[in-house]
Design a protein around this motif. Structure first.
Motif, PDB file in Angstrom:
ATOM      1  N   GLU A   1      12.224  -5.272  63.120  1.00  0.00           N
ATOM      2  CA  GLU A   1      11.739  -4.113  63.865  1.00  0.00           C
ATOM      3  C   GLU A   1      10.234  -4.244  64.004  1.00  0.00           C
ATOM      4  O   GLU A   1       9.529  -4.361  63.000  1.00  0.00           O
ATOM      5  CB  GLU A   1      12.081  -2.813  63.149  1.00  0.00           C
ATOM      6  CG  GLU A   1      11.642  -1.591  63.925  1.00  0.00           C
ATOM      7  CD  GLU A   1      12.084  -0.295  63.272  1.00  0.00           C
ATOM      8  OE1 GLU A   1      12.164   0.702  63.983  1.00  0.00           O
ATOM      9  OE2 GLU A   1      12.345  -0.284  62.064  1.00  0.00           O
TER      10      GLU A   1
ATOM     11  N   PHE B   1      15.309  -2.273  66.373  1.00  0.00           N
ATOM     12  CA  PHE B   1      15.649  -3.535  65.723  1.00  0.00           C
ATOM     13  C   PHE B   1      16.043  -4.588  66.747  1.00  0.00           C
ATOM     14  O   PHE B   1      16.701  -4.281  67.740  1.00  0.00           O
ATOM     15  CB  PHE B   1      16.806  -3.340  64.734  1.00  0.00           C
ATOM     16  CG  PHE B   1      16.371  -2.739  63.446  1.00  0.00           C
ATOM     17  CD1 PHE B   1      15.866  -3.548  62.439  1.00  0.00           C
ATOM     18  CD2 PHE B   1      16.441  -1.380  63.237  1.00  0.00           C
ATOM     19  CE1 PHE B   1      15.450  -3.001  61.242  1.00  0.00           C
ATOM     20  CE2 PHE B   1      16.025  -0.824  62.048  1.00  0.00           C
ATOM     21  CZ  PHE B   1      15.529  -1.633  61.041  1.00  0.00           C
ATOM     22  N   HIS B   2      15.626  -5.825  66.477  1.00  0.00           N
ATOM     23  CA  HIS B   2      15.970  -6.966  67.317  1.00  0.00           C
ATOM     24  C   HIS B   2      16.638  -8.017  66.446  1.00  0.00           C
ATOM     25  O   HIS B   2      16.214  -8.260  65.323  1.00  0.00           O
ATOM     26  CB  HIS B   2      14.719  -7.572  67.956  1.00  0.00           C
ATOM     27  CG  HIS B   2      14.032  -6.643  68.887  1.00  0.00           C
ATOM     28  ND1 HIS B   2      14.411  -6.501  70.204  1.00  0.00           N
ATOM     29  CD2 HIS B   2      13.003  -5.793  68.704  1.00  0.00           C
ATOM     30  CE1 HIS B   2      13.641  -5.604  70.782  1.00  0.00           C
ATOM     31  NE2 HIS B   2      12.771  -5.162  69.888  1.00  0.00           N
ATOM     32  N   GLN B   3      17.663  -8.655  66.989  1.00  0.00           N
ATOM     33  CA  GLN B   3      18.343  -9.730  66.278  1.00  0.00           C
ATOM     34  C   GLN B   3      17.666 -11.049  66.624  1.00  0.00           C
ATOM     35  O   GLN B   3      17.485 -11.377  67.796  1.00  0.00           O
ATOM     36  CB  GLN B   3      19.819  -9.794  66.668  1.00  0.00           C
ATOM     37  CG  GLN B   3      20.577 -10.888  65.927  1.00  0.00           C
ATOM     38  CD  GLN B   3      21.984 -11.055  66.449  1.00  0.00           C
ATOM     39  OE1 GLN B   3      22.189 -11.143  67.652  1.00  0.00           O
ATOM     40  NE2 GLN B   3      22.946 -11.085  65.544  1.00  0.00           N
TER      41      GLN B   3
ATOM     42  N   ASP C   1      18.047 -11.224  70.509  1.00  0.00           N
ATOM     43  CA  ASP C   1      19.058 -10.291  71.014  1.00  0.00           C
ATOM     44  C   ASP C   1      20.105 -11.007  71.860  1.00  0.00           C
ATOM     45  O   ASP C   1      20.532 -10.527  72.901  1.00  0.00           O
ATOM     46  CB  ASP C   1      18.405  -9.156  71.810  1.00  0.00           C
ATOM     47  CG  ASP C   1      17.498  -8.293  70.946  1.00  0.00           C
ATOM     48  OD1 ASP C   1      17.786  -8.149  69.744  1.00  0.00           O
ATOM     49  OD2 ASP C   1      16.504  -7.772  71.473  1.00  0.00           O
TER      50      ASP C   1
ATOM     51  N   THR D   1      20.383 -15.801  60.720  1.00  0.00           N
ATOM     52  CA  THR D   1      20.296 -14.563  61.484  1.00  0.00           C
ATOM     53  C   THR D   1      19.533 -13.529  60.678  1.00  0.00           C
ATOM     54  O   THR D   1      19.776 -13.368  59.483  1.00  0.00           O
ATOM     55  CB  THR D   1      21.698 -14.006  61.811  1.00  0.00           C
ATOM     56  OG1 THR D   1      22.434 -14.985  62.532  1.00  0.00           O
ATOM     57  CG2 THR D   1      21.612 -12.736  62.631  1.00  0.00           C
TER      58      THR D   1
ATOM     59  N   TYR E   1      17.219  -9.516  61.277  1.00  0.00           N
ATOM     60  CA  TYR E   1      16.882  -8.404  62.167  1.00  0.00           C
ATOM     61  C   TYR E   1      15.440  -7.998  61.903  1.00  0.00           C
ATOM     62  O   TYR E   1      15.000  -7.955  60.753  1.00  0.00           O
ATOM     63  CB  TYR E   1      17.829  -7.223  61.934  1.00  0.00           C
ATOM     64  CG  TYR E   1      19.239  -7.577  62.331  1.00  0.00           C
ATOM     65  CD1 TYR E   1      19.689  -7.367  63.628  1.00  0.00           C
ATOM     66  CD2 TYR E   1      20.105  -8.168  61.422  1.00  0.00           C
ATOM     67  CE1 TYR E   1      20.973  -7.726  64.008  1.00  0.00           C
ATOM     68  CE2 TYR E   1      21.387  -8.535  61.786  1.00  0.00           C
ATOM     69  CZ  TYR E   1      21.809  -8.307  63.081  1.00  0.00           C
ATOM     70  OH  TYR E   1      23.069  -8.671  63.456  1.00  0.00           O
TER      71      TYR E   1
END
Length: 126
Positions: free
Chosen positions: A103, A85-87, A61, A99, A101
Motif C-alpha cells: 500500500e 493495496f497493490h499486488q 495487479d 507475491t 501486497y
C-alpha cells in the motif's frame, strides 16, 4: 460618526468586498495550486526492486510491467499512483513465484526478492 459618513463607509466596504452575498471568483492560478496540492496529498509510492535472478518478470495487479532490472534504480522505480493495496508478483520460469501486497505510503521502498528454484529442498540445489 454622522449618519452620512457611516453610510459612505458602509458603501465603500460593500464595494471593496463585493457585497456580502456576492461570491468572488478565484484566479485560475489559485485554483490550479489547490488542485495540485490535493493531488499531491494522495498517497503514492515507488518500489525499487532488487531481485535474484535480476531478469525475473514483475507484475503489478496482474499486469506485466517488465523485469526487475527495469525497476532497480532510484530513477527507475515501479510507480504506484492509486491508493489502496497493490499486488506485486515477481516470477521466472524454473523458480517459485514471489507475491506480496503493498500500500503506497508516499515514500520510496526497496523490495529485495530472492526467488527459490523449483525442485529444491529448503532453497538448496540437490
Amino acid at each position: 460618526m454622522t449618519t452620512r459618513r457611516r453610510t459612505a463607509v458602509l458603501a465603500l466596504m460593500l464595494t471593496l468586498t463585493g457585497g456580502c452575498a456576492a461570491k468572488q471568483e478565484q484566479p485560475a492560478t489559485v485554483a490550479r495550486a489547490e488542485q495540485l496540492m490535493a493531488s499531491n496529498s494522495a498517497k503514492r509510492g515507488d518500489l525499487v526492486l532488487r531481485c535474484e535472478p535480476a531478469d525475473a518478470q514483475v507484475l503489478l495487479d496482474g499486469v506485466e510491467q517488465g523485469t526487475c532490472t527495469d525497476f532497480a534504480g532510484v530513477s527507475r522505480s515501479l510507480r504506484l499512483g492509486a491508493a489502496g493495496f497493490h499486488q506485486v508478483v515477481v516470477k521466472k520460469r524454473g523458480f517459485y513465484p514471489y507475491t506480496t501486497y503493498y500500500e503506497p505510503s508516499g515514500a520510496r521502498v526497496t523490495l529485495k526478492v530472492k526467488l527459490r528454484p523449483v525442485g529444491t529442498e529448503g532453497g538448496v540445489s540437490p
